[in-house]
Design an enzyme around this catalytic site. Structure first.
Site, PDB file in Angstrom:
ATOM      1  N   CYS A   2       0.833  -1.181  -0.080  1.00  0.00           N
ATOM      2  CA  CYS A   2      -0.048  -0.008   0.061  1.00  0.00           C
ATOM      3  C   CYS A   2       0.872   0.988  -0.037  1.00  0.00           C
ATOM      4  CB  CYS A   2      -0.715  -0.001   1.193  1.00  0.00           C
ATOM      5  SG  CYS A   2      -1.998  -1.269   1.673  1.00  0.00           S
ATOM      6  N   ARG A  27       1.134   1.532  -5.950  1.00  0.00           N
ATOM      7  CA  ARG A  27       1.362   0.521  -4.990  1.00  0.00           C
ATOM      8  C   ARG A  27       0.132   0.007  -4.286  1.00  0.00           C
ATOM      9  NH1 ARG A  27       6.117   1.283  -2.304  1.00  0.00           N
ATOM     10  NH2 ARG A  27       5.277   0.349  -0.219  1.00  0.00           N
ATOM     11  N   TRP A  75      -3.873  -1.864  -1.164  1.00  0.00           N
ATOM     12  CA  TRP A  75      -4.011  -2.888  -1.950  1.00  0.00           C
ATOM     13  C   TRP A  75      -4.255  -3.963  -0.866  1.00  0.00           C
ATOM     14  CZ3 TRP A  75      -3.905  -4.257  -6.798  1.00  0.00           C
ATOM     15  CH2 TRP A  75      -3.384  -5.640  -7.200  1.00  0.00           C
ATOM     16  N   ASN A 101       1.102   0.119   6.128  1.00  0.00           N
ATOM     17  CA  ASN A 101       1.473  -0.721   4.750  1.00  0.00           C
ATOM     18  C   ASN A 101       2.154  -1.884   5.338  1.00  0.00           C
ATOM     19  OD1 ASN A 101       2.359  -1.695   2.177  1.00  0.00           O
ATOM     20  ND2 ASN A 101       4.360  -0.431   2.418  1.00  0.00           N
ATOM     21  N   GLY A 102       1.677  -3.135   5.217  1.00  0.00           N
ATOM     22  CA  GLY A 102       2.185  -4.331   5.759  1.00  0.00           C
ATOM     23  C   GLY A 102       1.259  -5.352   6.020  1.00  0.00           C
ATOM     24  N   GLU A 491       7.902 -21.801 -17.958  1.00  0.00           N
ATOM     25  CA  GLU A 491       8.046 -20.557 -17.507  1.00  0.00           C
ATOM     26  C   GLU A 491       9.203 -19.599 -18.184  1.00  0.00           C
ATOM     27  OE1 GLU A 491       5.796 -18.500 -16.357  1.00  0.00           O
ATOM     28  OE2 GLU A 491       6.758 -16.769 -15.478  1.00  0.00           O
ATOM     29  N   LYS A 495       8.659 -16.197 -20.529  1.00  0.00           N
ATOM     30  CA  LYS A 495       9.161 -14.947 -20.163  1.00  0.00           C
ATOM     31  C   LYS A 495       9.927 -14.093 -21.504  1.00  0.00           C
ATOM     32  CE  LYS A 495       7.260 -13.838 -17.525  1.00  0.00           C
ATOM     33  NZ  LYS A 495       6.549 -14.585 -16.839  1.00  0.00           N
ATOM     34  N   GLU A 498       7.789 -13.170 -24.480  1.00  0.00           N
ATOM     35  CA  GLU A 498       6.770 -12.085 -24.090  1.00  0.00           C
ATOM     36  C   GLU A 498       7.532 -10.527 -24.259  1.00  0.00           C
ATOM     37  OE1 GLU A 498       5.265 -13.144 -19.973  1.00  0.00           O
ATOM     38  OE2 GLU A 498       3.507 -12.109 -20.636  1.00  0.00           O
ATOM     39  N   HIS A 514      13.802 -36.674 -29.923  1.00  0.00           N
ATOM     40  CA  HIS A 514      12.394 -37.000 -30.624  1.00  0.00           C
ATOM     41  C   HIS A 514      11.810 -35.761 -31.512  1.00  0.00           C
ATOM     42  CE1 HIS A 514      11.820 -40.522 -28.252  1.00  0.00           C
ATOM     43  NE2 HIS A 514      12.463 -39.708 -27.293  1.00  0.00           N
ATOM     44  N   LYS A 616      -1.988  -6.896 -19.176  1.00  0.00           N
ATOM     45  CA  LYS A 616      -1.750  -7.521 -18.178  1.00  0.00           C
ATOM     46  C   LYS A 616      -2.845  -8.464 -17.910  1.00  0.00           C
ATOM     47  CE  LYS A 616       0.379  -8.049 -14.064  1.00  0.00           C
ATOM     48  NZ  LYS A 616       1.430  -8.879 -14.311  1.00  0.00           N
TER      49      LYS A 616
HETATM   50  C1  AGP Z   1       2.527 -13.687 -17.656  1.00  0.00           C
HETATM   51  O1  AGP Z   1       3.726 -13.139 -17.690  1.00  0.00           O
HETATM   52  C2  AGP Z   1       1.402 -13.111 -18.612  1.00  0.00           C
HETATM   53  N1  AGP Z   1       1.501 -11.908 -18.766  1.00  0.00           N
HETATM   54  C3  AGP Z   1       0.314 -13.794 -18.713  1.00  0.00           C
HETATM   55  O2  AGP Z   1       0.737 -15.296 -19.131  1.00  0.00           O
HETATM   56  C4  AGP Z   1      -0.517 -14.295 -17.378  1.00  0.00           C
HETATM   57  O3  AGP Z   1      -0.110 -15.049 -16.461  1.00  0.00           O
HETATM   58  C5  AGP Z   1      -1.984 -14.720 -17.806  1.00  0.00           C
HETATM   59  O4  AGP Z   1      -2.688 -14.091 -18.427  1.00  0.00           O
HETATM   60  C6  AGP Z   1      -2.644 -15.059 -16.433  1.00  0.00           C
HETATM   61  O5  AGP Z   1      -3.050 -13.962 -15.832  1.00  0.00           O
HETATM   62  P1  AGP Z   1      -3.715 -14.180 -14.384  1.00  0.00           P
HETATM   63  O6  AGP Z   1      -2.671 -14.711 -13.400  1.00  0.00           O
HETATM   64  O7  AGP Z   1      -4.075 -12.708 -14.168  1.00  0.00           O
HETATM   65  O8  AGP Z   1      -5.211 -14.919 -14.501  1.00  0.00           O
END
Ligand code: AGP
Length: 621
Positions: A2, A27, A75, A101-102, A491, A495, A498, A514, A616
């Site tokens: 926060c 924040r 938050w 905040n915490g 994962e 990254k 993206e 394979h 996002k």
């Molecule tokens: C992750 O780096 C992405 N931007 C994306 O894959 C994200 O994880 C996915 O859209 C799921 O989002 P959520 O966790 O908010 O549901």
């Protein structure tokens, strides 16, 4: 996370506080509020659910007038976003106001203790206990010696477990604010006949660049014309102010070039905040159990776990699948939420479905969750956003306390999701007999060691940065690993895709021959994740195979045995601290991959915080 702000001076406090909160909105932005000590000695609180605009609309209807006040942008962690749960919180008499905040880990027993002594609570928050506790020490008969507000705050602090940055205002003290911190940031800005408080420098830069950074367990009494600094025991200390020369944008990112880098570096704290309140400690302060009572997961034995999510959250779910099988000996499977919703899944009331989403607003994930509700299976949500649609529509919610994640590429959400999932897997393993007491306790100690493990990995940032400078332009990057390391590879590849826009893929190392090996050439980087010594020999042969075809190689492995095995064959080796359970390795192994993607993107000139074509939160199908 926060944002908190405070002002004591000669100008109207309310507009200065909202101005500061505007700079702290990154924040937290689910609600906001201020408390102003009005001239006639009344603390007036104005707060509203929603972004800061909602508070400003409310203030436009009636602005409190006074030259001392505190403010907060929230938050949510404890208690959903609502007017009542917004800060500032006051004691029963409305005479002491607090912004925080915490996380106060022991707020429930404290609340009961205070209620038994007459305190009347309004909210569901952990913060309100602080206002009530300060009031208790200020007012109660047996504590008459606590005549000053500052002493009452210090007495209250002795009772608090958890993290806090606090600003306290009291109707009886129109000349001062009290500020204290432990594990959450707090800065004092020094003006002329006015002084300021804030979680972070951006909120102060319009007024001053001379600041005191409070360290953990330090406290301050902030007056209009001077500031007295103290240790947590109340001893006076002297510090030199620091001159801040960041611009506002840099200050919002705490000096990091991007939110993504800041969030990568926030992981030790985010992991600690998510973990510690759930651990139970014995009298020696050693973790001995996990408290998941509120989730009510173990009333009948868990037979099958189905995890569903998208993107990074789905990768956390894949780690969890292996963890449930290895630690709890429970059958577990993962289905992408976008597939699950159309898959007519076979579910029964014996199944537990875990839905994972940072935002709690992803359209496919919500659709999957709604289809589970119709099936009668048990349902648990893991999310970072209190009050999100996922949290509201699911009876049992387990929060990651990562704070707002601003960068599109998820980092701290992943590691905190892992913590929640590990906790459930370990508890299930213990309750259902797959883990004996000794291994259970060792695993809990191992969890507690993870934040310092992350720090150790972060200390190798320069090595990653140098490697990224050499490799960012590779046209293909393959990540490979087995079992847990395969989940990390997935994962890691996401990254890089993206934010560096590289064609990067993950595959289980055993699959190399394979098919994927046909793509390997001199324009390929192969990142090998190898944290399990039992599989080192096999991975060494994989590396030889790709190197003989001209690929560059990076190995992410564990210290000691890993270095010995891979240094002779790989171009670059990056080491991780050991973990007590193989299941915990992804939480450390993902950190260099996050850094690698970040530095590749920066090298290429991309904005890692705002990758092309991505949002996002994917709230449409
Ligand atoms: C992750 O780096 C992405 N931007 C994306 O894959 C994200 O994880 C996915 O859209 C799921 O989002 P959520 O966790 O908010 O549901």
């Amino acid at each position: 996370m926060c944002g908190i702000a405070g002002y004591v001076g000669y100008r109207e406090a309310a507009p200065l506080l909202t101005g500061a909160l505007r700079k702290l909105e990154y924040r937290g932005y689910d609600s906001a509020g201020i408390a102003v000590l009005e001239t006639e000695g009344v603390l007036t609180v104005c707060k509203a659910k929603g972004p800061l605009d909602a508070l400003e609309r409310r203030l436009a209807e009636g602005m409190p007038h006074g030259t001392l006040g505190i403010g907060h942008t929230r938050w949510a962690t404890h208690g959903e976003p609502s007017d009542i749960n917004s800060h500032p919180h006051t004691d029963t008499h409305g005479a002491i106001a607090v912004v925080h905040n915490g996380i106060i880990e022991n707020y429930l027993p404290l609340k009961q203790w205070l209620e038994a002594r007459g305190a009347v609570f309004q909210s569901d928050t952990d913060t309100e206990v602080i206002a009530q506790l300060v009031s208790y020490y200020y007012h109660v008969e047996e504590a008459r010696t606590h005549t000053s507000l500052f002493d009452a705050v210090l007495s209250a602090l002795y009772r608090l477990e958890g993290s806090y940055a606090l600003a306290v205002a009291a109707a009886a003290f129109p000349d001062r604010l009290i500020a204290v911190r432990k594990d959450s940031p707090l800065i004092i800005g020094l003006g002329t006949k006015e002084n300021f408080l804030a979680s972070d420098a951006p909120a102060l830069l319009a007024h001053t660049r001379e600041v005191y950074y409070l360290e953990d367990h330090e406290a301050a009494v902030v007056y209009r014309d001077h500031v007295d600094l103290y240790t947590g025991e109340g001893e006076r200390i002297i510090k030199n102010p620091v001159h801040v020369d960041w611009d506002t944008a840099a200050a919002e990112k705490a000096g990091y070039a991007h939110f993504m880098l800041k969030e990568i570096h926030e992981q030790p704290r985010a992991v600690t905040d998510t973990l510690r309140p759930r651990l139970v400690y014995d009298s020696a302060g050693i973790p001995c159990d996990i408290n998941l009572d509120a989730l009510d997961l173990f009333k009948t034995p868990l037979r099958r776990i189905v995890l569903t999510a998208c993107g990074t959250a789905a990768h956390a779910a894949i780690v969890a699948k292996y963890a449930f099988i290895r630690l709890a000996r429970i059958h577990a499977e993962v289905e992408l939420a976008s597939e699950f919703r159309y898959g007519e899944p076979l579910l029964s009331s014996d199944d537990l479905v875990i839905v994972v989403s940072q935002s709690g607003e992803t359209a496919d994930t919500l659709a999957a969750m709604r289809s589970v509700k119709k099936s009668g299976a048990r349902l648990l949500a893991i999310t970072n956003v209190v009050g999100s649609t996922l949290a509201r529509e699911t009876d049992a919610t387990f929060y990651t306390w990562a704070g707002p994640e601003i960068a599109v590429a998820s980092t701290k959400a992943f590691t905190t999701q892992l913590i929640c999932l590990y906790l459930i897997a370990l508890k299930a393993g213990f309750v259902q007999g797959a883990l004996n007491n000794e291994r259970y306790r060792a695993a809990l100690a191992g969890l507690e060691a993870l934040p310092s493990g992350i720090e150790a990995v972060l200390s190798q940032t320069e090595l990653v940065q140098r490697f990224a400078a050499r490799q960012f332009n590779k046209s293909k990057v393959f990540f490979m690993g087995r079992q847990f390391d395969y989940a990390t590879a997935l994962e890691s590849a996401l990254k890089l895709k993206e934010i560096n826009y590289t064609h990067s893929e993950a595959f289980a190392a055993g699959e190399l021959k394979h098919g994927p090996i046909a793509l390997v050439d001199t324009d390929t980087l192969v990142v090998v994740i190898a944290t399990d010594p039992a599989l080192f020999d096999k991975v060494v042969s994989n590396i030889r195979e790709v190197r003989s075809r001209g690929a560059s190689t990076l190995v992410i492995t564990r210290k000691g045995a890993g270095e010995t095995a891979f240094a002779p064959v790989a171009e670059e080796v990056l080491t991780l601290p050991e973990t007590t359970e193989a299941a915990f390795a992804p939480l450390l192994a993902v950190i260099p991959a996050q850094l690698f993607a970040y530095y590749c993107a920066v090298q290429r000139g991309n904005d890692p915080d705002k990758p092309r074509n991505l949002a996002k939160s994917v709230t449409v199908e």
